[in-house]
Design a protein around this motif. Structure first.
Motif, PDB file in Angstrom:
ATOM      1  N   ALA A   3       3.833   8.338   2.673  1.00 18.00           N
ATOM      2  CA  ALA A   3       4.427   8.343   1.332  1.00 18.00           C
ATOM      3  C   ALA A   3       4.709   9.765   0.870  1.00 18.00           C
ATOM      4  CB  ALA A   3       3.497   7.629   0.353  1.00 18.00           C
ATOM      5  N   HIS A   4       3.760  10.647   1.079  1.00 16.50           N
ATOM      6  CA  HIS A   4       3.943  12.047   0.668  1.00 16.50           C
ATOM      7  C   HIS A   4       5.141  12.669   1.371  1.00 16.50           C
ATOM      8  CE1 HIS A   4       3.096  16.280  -0.142  1.00 16.50           C
ATOM      9  NE2 HIS A   4       3.153  16.481   1.157  1.00 16.50           N
ATOM     10  N   THR A  55       2.330   7.508  -6.656  1.00  9.18           N
ATOM     11  CA  THR A  55       1.530   8.706  -6.917  1.00  9.18           C
ATOM     12  C   THR A  55       2.284   9.970  -6.526  1.00  9.18           C
ATOM     13  OG1 THR A  55      -0.521   7.474  -6.552  1.00  9.18           O
ATOM     14  CG2 THR A  55      -0.649   9.870  -6.395  1.00  9.18           C
ATOM     15  N   ALA A  56       2.879   9.959  -5.331  1.00 15.51           N
ATOM     16  CA  ALA A  56       3.601  11.137  -4.848  1.00 15.51           C
ATOM     17  C   ALA A  56       4.804  11.452  -5.730  1.00 15.51           C
ATOM     18  CB  ALA A  56       4.039  10.922  -3.402  1.00 15.51           C
ATOM     19  N   GLU A 110       2.158   1.964  -3.511  1.00 11.23           N
ATOM     20  CA  GLU A 110       1.142   2.567  -4.376  1.00 11.23           C
ATOM     21  C   GLU A 110       1.078   4.079  -4.169  1.00 11.23           C
ATOM     22  OE1 GLU A 110      -3.629   2.089  -5.427  1.00 11.23           O
ATOM     23  OE2 GLU A 110      -2.672   0.782  -3.965  1.00 11.23           O
ATOM     24  N   HIS A 111       1.094   4.503  -2.911  1.00 10.85           N
ATOM     25  CA  HIS A 111       1.050   5.940  -2.626  1.00 10.85           C
ATOM     26  C   HIS A 111       2.373   6.624  -2.974  1.00 10.85           C
ATOM     27  CE1 HIS A 111      -2.901   5.819  -0.909  1.00 10.85           C
ATOM     28  NE2 HIS A 111      -2.557   4.928   0.002  1.00 10.85           N
ATOM     29  N   SER A 170      -1.573   5.787   8.355  1.00 13.28           N
ATOM     30  CA  SER A 170      -1.664   6.863   7.352  1.00 13.28           C
ATOM     31  C   SER A 170      -0.643   6.656   6.241  1.00 13.28           C
ATOM     32  CB  SER A 170      -1.459   8.234   8.010  1.00 13.28           C
ATOM     33  OG  SER A 170      -2.368   8.448   9.056  1.00 13.28           O
ATOM     34  N   GLU A 214      -0.790   6.952   3.010  1.00 17.02           N
ATOM     35  CA  GLU A 214      -0.706   8.011   2.000  1.00 17.02           C
ATOM     36  C   GLU A 214       0.109   9.197   2.506  1.00 17.02           C
ATOM     37  OE1 GLU A 214      -3.645  10.633  -0.938  1.00 17.02           O
ATOM     38  OE2 GLU A 214      -4.500   9.316   0.598  1.00 17.02           O
ATOM     39  N   GLU A 215      -0.110   9.576   3.753  1.00 16.30           N
ATOM     40  CA  GLU A 215       0.616  10.714   4.323  1.00 16.30           C
ATOM     41  C   GLU A 215       2.100  10.384   4.500  1.00 16.30           C
ATOM     42  OE1 GLU A 215      -0.079  13.983   7.916  1.00 16.30           O
ATOM     43  OE2 GLU A 215      -1.310  12.164   7.814  1.00 16.30           O
ATOM     44  N   GLU A 232       0.832  -1.201   0.000  1.00 11.56           N
ATOM     45  CA  GLU A 232       0.000   0.000   0.000  1.00 11.56           C
ATOM     46  C   GLU A 232       0.866   1.250   0.000  1.00 11.56           C
ATOM     47  OE1 GLU A 232      -3.824   1.837   2.442  1.00 11.56           O
ATOM     48  OE2 GLU A 232      -3.044  -0.155   2.910  1.00 11.56           O
TER      49      GLU A 232
END
Length: 334
Positions: free
Chosen positions: A297-298, A88-89, A84-85, A292, A294-295, A81
């Motif tokens: 990864a960013h 995107t980032a 994946e993020h 988190s 996604e966060e 997971e």
């Protein structure tokens, strides 16, 4: 005699518009990502300041790979997971990823060597287990961002959640449901496992449950959860709740309890950690802790770009708050 005016720099444009140099660089290089409004602001500021790109720097930039190397444990749903993020980032700032996997027969050092061989400009390591000194030495070859693992007093960047607090939230939740006999299936060696184990012990003591502390040997796999549960089943009395190191281990706990005919959460409540894709399936519906993804990864990609494009040298540790996710595997004591 007056000195010749200093040539405007990328930093001057960034200061004028109140953005990072990485964001300004994206606009000036025509990389997709920034909004049209941001592009217009940056281009206007560059024109007003008389900024001209350094041709030598541009030539060097064209020889850059624009690749971020990511080391991932192939058996970890949570790492999948994260990747994946991360894709995107990275794409949003004009980079791509090179993935190198850890497996049961391919160690961390080999995975990292592959990333360097592919000319990765920076390395994003998911849950690295190498000694801190090894990671610091690696950081001298390419900027390293450690995701998930605490590395005290190191020169490299860290993005993680507060693992001890996350496990503490689970114990708080269970004690709020009336549980006192709460066992913990450990994650084995390593800093992440140490932090989560400490979070369990501290939370139990905080609730006055010192005599109920029970740590069972385990690791990050489903098999470890099953082994630990068989040990519990062989005892004289089951705990009313089991907290596992991660979701995979918790699924092993659920499997072993199901085979033994022990109802969850009717007789035993179960909780994991990570909030990975498996935990959300209706067949498990696992209470867990979100990291988190996604966060994380960013922040990891941003940290890498700050090292590469802004020449930041000071290390940074970003600690994100974990979040308890209550689902169907926990309930009040019967």
């Amino acid at each position: 005699m007056s000195e010749k005016a200093a040539r405007p720099r990328l930093e001057d444009v960034a200061a004028r518009v109140g953005l990072s140099t990485a964001s300004v660089s994206l606009v000036l290089r025509g990389v997709p990502g920034p909004s049209e409004r941001t592009r217009q602001r940056v281009l206007k500021a560059a024109a007003e300041l008389g900024y001209q790109p350094d041709r030598n720097a541009s030539m060097l930039a064209r020889r850059r790979s624009r690749l971020l190397g990511v080391m991932v444990d192939i058996h970890s749903p949570f790492h999948a997971e994260l990747v994946e993020h991360l894709h995107t980032a990275a794409e949003q700032v004009g980079y791509d990823l090179v993935l190198s996997t850890q497996t049961r027969t391919r160690d961390e050092a080999t995975a990292v060597e592959t990333l360097l061989a592919f000319r990765s400009e920076a390395l994003i390591l998911l849950g690295p287990v190498a000694p801190a000194a090894t990671l610091v030495a690696l950081h001298q070859k390419a900027p390293v961002v450690s995701v998930g693992r605490r590395i005290p007093d190191a020169e490299l960047d860290v993005v993680r959640t507060a693992d001890d607090d996350g496990v503490g939230q689970i114990v708080d939740h269970l004690t709020g449901l009336g549980h006192r006999s709460i066992a913990y299936v450990d994650g084995g060696k390593g800093v992440i496992a140490t932090d989560r184990r400490r979070g369990y012990r501290e939370a139990m003591r905080r609730h006055g449950l010192d005599d109920h502390i029970r740590v069972l040997h385990g690791d990050h796999t489903e098999e470890a959860g099953e082994r630990a549960t068989r040990q519990l089943l062989s005892g004289t009395r089951l705990p009313t709740a089991v907290v596992a190191f991660n979701d995979q281990c918790a699924i092993g706990v659920l499997t072993a309890l199901g085979r033994a005919g022990v109802p969850v959460p009717g007789a035993v409540s179960v909780a994991g950690y990570d909030d990975d894709a498996l935990s959300r399936l209706s067949c498990f519906n696992l209470t867990t802790v979100s990291q988190s993804a996604e966060e994380q990864a960013h922040h990891a990609v941003t940290a890498a770009l700050e090292r590469l494009d802004e020449d930041r040298t000071e290390p940074r540790e970003i600690i994100l708050p974990p979040r308890l996710v209550v689902r169907g595997t926990t309930a009040p004591v019967a």
